[in-house]
Design a protein around this motif. Structure first.
Motif, short mmCIF file in Angstrom:
data_model
loop_
_atom_site.label_atom_id
_atom_site.label_comp_id
_atom_site.label_asym_id
_atom_site.label_seq_id
_atom_site.Cartn_x
_atom_site.Cartn_y
_atom_site.Cartn_z
N ALA A 156 5.44 -36.91 2.76
CA ALA A 156 5.13 -37.47 4.06
C ALA A 156 5.07 -38.99 4.00
O ALA A 156 5.51 -39.69 4.92
N GLY A 157 4.53 -39.51 2.92
CA GLY A 157 4.42 -40.95 2.76
C GLY A 157 5.76 -41.66 2.68
O GLY A 157 5.90 -42.80 3.16
N ARG A 158 6.76 -40.98 2.13
CA ARG A 158 8.10 -41.58 2.07
C ARG A 158 8.83 -41.47 3.40
O ARG A 158 9.78 -42.23 3.65
N GLY A 159 8.44 -40.53 4.23
CA GLY A 159 9.01 -40.41 5.56
C GLY A 159 10.48 -40.05 5.58
O GLY A 159 11.19 -40.37 6.54
N GLU A 160 10.95 -39.37 4.57
CA GLU A 160 12.37 -39.03 4.48
C GLU A 160 12.64 -37.63 5.01
O GLU A 160 11.77 -36.77 5.00
N GLY A 161 13.86 -37.39 5.45
CA GLY A 161 14.27 -36.05 5.88
C GLY A 161 13.40 -35.53 7.01
O GLY A 161 13.22 -36.19 8.04
N ASP A 162 12.84 -34.34 6.81
CA ASP A 162 12.01 -33.71 7.84
C ASP A 162 10.79 -34.57 8.20
O ASP A 162 10.24 -34.41 9.29
N PHE A 163 10.39 -35.46 7.30
CA PHE A 163 9.18 -36.25 7.53
C PHE A 163 9.45 -37.57 8.24
O PHE A 163 8.57 -38.42 8.35
N ALA A 164 10.65 -37.73 8.76
CA ALA A 164 10.94 -38.92 9.57
C ALA A 164 10.10 -38.93 10.83
O ALA A 164 9.91 -39.98 11.46
N ALA A 165 9.56 -37.76 11.21
CA ALA A 165 8.72 -37.66 12.42
C ALA A 165 7.31 -38.21 12.20
O ALA A 165 6.53 -38.28 13.15
N VAL A 166 6.99 -38.59 10.97
CA VAL A 166 5.66 -39.11 10.67
C VAL A 166 5.63 -40.61 10.96
O VAL A 166 6.53 -41.35 10.53
N SER A 167 4.62 -41.07 11.68
CA SER A 167 4.51 -42.48 12.03
C SER A 167 4.28 -43.34 10.80
O SER A 167 3.81 -42.86 9.76
N ALA A 168 4.58 -44.62 10.91
CA ALA A 168 4.38 -45.54 9.80
C ALA A 168 2.92 -45.59 9.39
O ALA A 168 2.59 -45.65 8.20
N GLU A 169 2.02 -45.53 10.36
CA GLU A 169 0.59 -45.57 10.07
C GLU A 169 0.15 -44.35 9.26
O GLU A 169 -0.58 -44.48 8.28
N LEU A 170 0.62 -43.18 9.66
CA LEU A 170 0.24 -41.97 8.95
C LEU A 170 0.93 -41.90 7.59
O LEU A 170 0.36 -41.40 6.61
N ARG A 171 2.15 -42.42 7.50
CA ARG A 171 2.83 -42.47 6.20
C ARG A 171 2.02 -43.28 5.20
O ARG A 171 1.89 -42.89 4.04
N ALA A 172 1.48 -44.39 5.65
CA ALA A 172 0.67 -45.23 4.76
C ALA A 172 -0.57 -44.47 4.28
O ALA A 172 -0.96 -44.57 3.11
N LYS A 173 -1.18 -43.70 5.17
CA LYS A 173 -2.38 -42.96 4.81
C LYS A 173 -2.07 -41.85 3.81
O LYS A 173 -2.83 -41.62 2.86
N THR A 174 -0.97 -41.13 4.03
CA THR A 174 -0.66 -40.03 3.11
C THR A 174 -0.22 -40.56 1.75
O THR A 174 -0.55 -39.97 0.71
N ALA A 175 0.52 -41.68 1.74
CA ALA A 175 0.90 -42.28 0.46
C ALA A 175 -0.32 -42.73 -0.32
O ALA A 175 -0.42 -42.53 -1.54
N ALA A 176 -1.28 -43.32 0.38
CA ALA A 176 -2.52 -43.74 -0.28
C ALA A 176 -3.31 -42.55 -0.78
O ALA A 176 -3.95 -42.62 -1.84
N ALA A 177 -3.27 -41.44 -0.04
CA ALA A 177 -3.97 -40.22 -0.46
C ALA A 177 -3.39 -39.71 -1.77
O ALA A 177 -4.13 -39.27 -2.67
N GLU A 178 -2.08 -39.74 -1.90
CA GLU A 178 -1.45 -39.29 -3.14
C GLU A 178 -1.86 -40.21 -4.30
O GLU A 178 -2.15 -39.73 -5.41
N THR A 179 -1.88 -41.50 -4.07
CA THR A 179 -2.25 -42.44 -5.13
C THR A 179 -3.66 -42.19 -5.62
O THR A 179 -3.93 -42.19 -6.83
N ARG A 180 -4.60 -41.97 -4.68
CA ARG A 180 -5.98 -41.68 -5.08
C ARG A 180 -6.06 -40.37 -5.87
O ARG A 180 -6.83 -40.24 -6.82
#
Length: 430
Positions: free
Chosen positions: A244-268
């Motif tokens: 979701a954080g990369r926003g590729e393919g099916d996840f292009a529907a995820v907003s930039a704001e939510l992408r940032a949150k999910t990417a940060a969640a994976e990092t933590r």
């Protein structure tokens, strides 16, 4: 977060003055330590507020889930039967051609998924999604409680009639969210996108302050509140967060704001995985399947599942870490150490197979068989450890009751694929 490993107390507790039921009984399993305000208040001051806020968020979400169902049932003379259980994943395929997800069949599954989403945003487990949509007043989840439970069983529900109402066990919520994104990509039906986004937000809300995830959220008590690696639960959520954080393919529907949150969640989450790798005699080893989220101490799960190193869950963690691009030095070190321990513990020339009458399963010699690993290893001795429904712990599979020998994967070869991947991975990660 203090990183603590109380290895002497984790492995097994001696039975003072007790007469073992089996000759090889070496201890008893102890319950998961409750996640409470009192325990949170023992943390360093700087950590407490985040955990108190988390606990409150869970309580509010639980109250909202229950209130919504109660409101639907107000004035009803007949409550609909709960949904049927079964193989839910089989009804939500994620590997079909893109055009299949705009079919009537796929949309019917998506409609069912949307209808059974809890107010908190999650889904239950083991629930086929190719049936009718949820009825007013119908429970959100199928009954997943084992039969013949005893009140003191570790998996006995703390809230009668309210089990797994929002969970990541058996890939629940993860699969529903991925499926909805696929159907939205094919159909552009906004209801599917909205439900999928709520699924992502649910997982963000469920994430512990330290980066891990519980098996069930809102929290319901017992080991379901533990940081859960069991059955790939956490690694599957982490993969979803990363995608979701990369926003590729099916996840292009995820907003930039939510992408940032999910990417940060994976990092933590990656960091807490590194912190949770069990250290023995100053060396990194493997991972447990369940942890106390406040201390990262390995804990018990069900009656027969002790705090121990877990080969299967460790293999899943290693596979996930080896898929990461540009891994840090700490990640590389963790993978090398974990793979080395799996290599050290592998068993050759044995199979865990049914007896000729089909009434039992035993570890028996077989030329050329293997490699094989015990599911659990004692954290002091690195020897296999086994448990019974009665909570007794043993150092040999022959002292486990036949029902548990037949019904549990005490030995398996799931680590073999991780080591095969590692053989290639290590070439470019010295």
């Amino acid at each position: 977060m203090h990183r603590r490993h109380f290895l002497a107390s984790l492995a097994v507790l001696p039975l003072a003055g007790a007469v073992p039921a089996f000759a090889a009984q070496i201890g008893v399993n102890t319950p998961f330590p409750a996640l409470t305000v009192e325990r949170i208040n023992t943390l360093p001051a700087a950590q407490r507020q985040a955990w108190l806020d988390y606990l409150k968020r869970s309580e509010v979400a639980m109250a909202a889930d229950q209130a919504a169902l109660k409101a639907e049932r107000e004035g009803m003379t007949t409550i609909p039967d709960g949904p049927k259980g079964g193989n839910g994943e089989a009804t939500m395929p994620l590997d079909k051609p893109a055009e299949w997800y705009e079919s009537v069949e796929a949309r019917a599954v998506a409609d069912n998924i949307v209808s059974f989403q809890t107010p908190a945003g999650g889904w239950g487990k083991n629930q086929p999604r190719n049936g009718p949509v949820r009825l007013k007043g119908q429970h959100y989840v199928a009954n997943n409680m084992p039969p013949n439970q005893k009140p003191d069983d570790f998996d006995a529900p703390h809230l009668p009639g309210w089990g797994y109402v929002g969970t990541i066990d058996n890939d629940a919520t993860i699969t529903e969210t991925r499926f909805l994104f696929k159907v939205f990509a094919a159909t552009k039906v906004e209801a599917y996108r909205a439900s999928a986004l709520r699924g992502l937000q649910y997982l963000l809300n469920a994430q512990f302050p330290n980066g891990g995830w519980p098996q069930v959220w809102p929290l319901t008590g017992g080991y379901h509140d533990g940081m859960t690696l069991n059955d790939n639960a956490m690694s599957s959520v982490m993969q979803l967060m990363g995608d979701a954080g990369r926003g590729e393919g099916d996840f292009a529907a995820v907003s930039a704001e939510l992408r940032a949150k999910t990417a940060a969640a994976e990092t933590r989450a990656i960091q807490v995985l590194l912190d949770a790798q069990v250290i023995i005699d100053g060396k990194r080893t493997l991972w447990a399947q369940q942890y106390d989220p406040l201390t990262l101490t390995p804990t018990s799960a069900r009656n027969y599942e002790p705090p121990a190193l877990s080969s299967s869950e460790s293999a899943s963690v290693l596979t996930y870490l080896m898929k990461l691009n540009a891994p840090s030095k700490d990640i590389v070190a963790a993978v090398h150490a974990g793979a080395a321990m799996l290599e050290k513990l592998k068993i050759e020339g044995m199979v865990f197979a049914k007896t000729p009458d089909g009434q039992d399963r035993l570890l028996t010699p077989k030329d050329g068989a293997g490699p094989l690993w015990s599911r659990y290893y004692d954290m002091k001795t690195l020897k296999p450890i086994f448990g019974n429904r009665s909570k007794t712990l043993h150092d040999t599979i022959t002292d486990v009751e036949p029902e548990r020998r037949r019904g549990y994967s005490w030995y398996n070869n799931s680590a073999a694929s991780a080591l095969n991947r590692y053989a290639k991975w290590k070439e470019s990660h010295a």
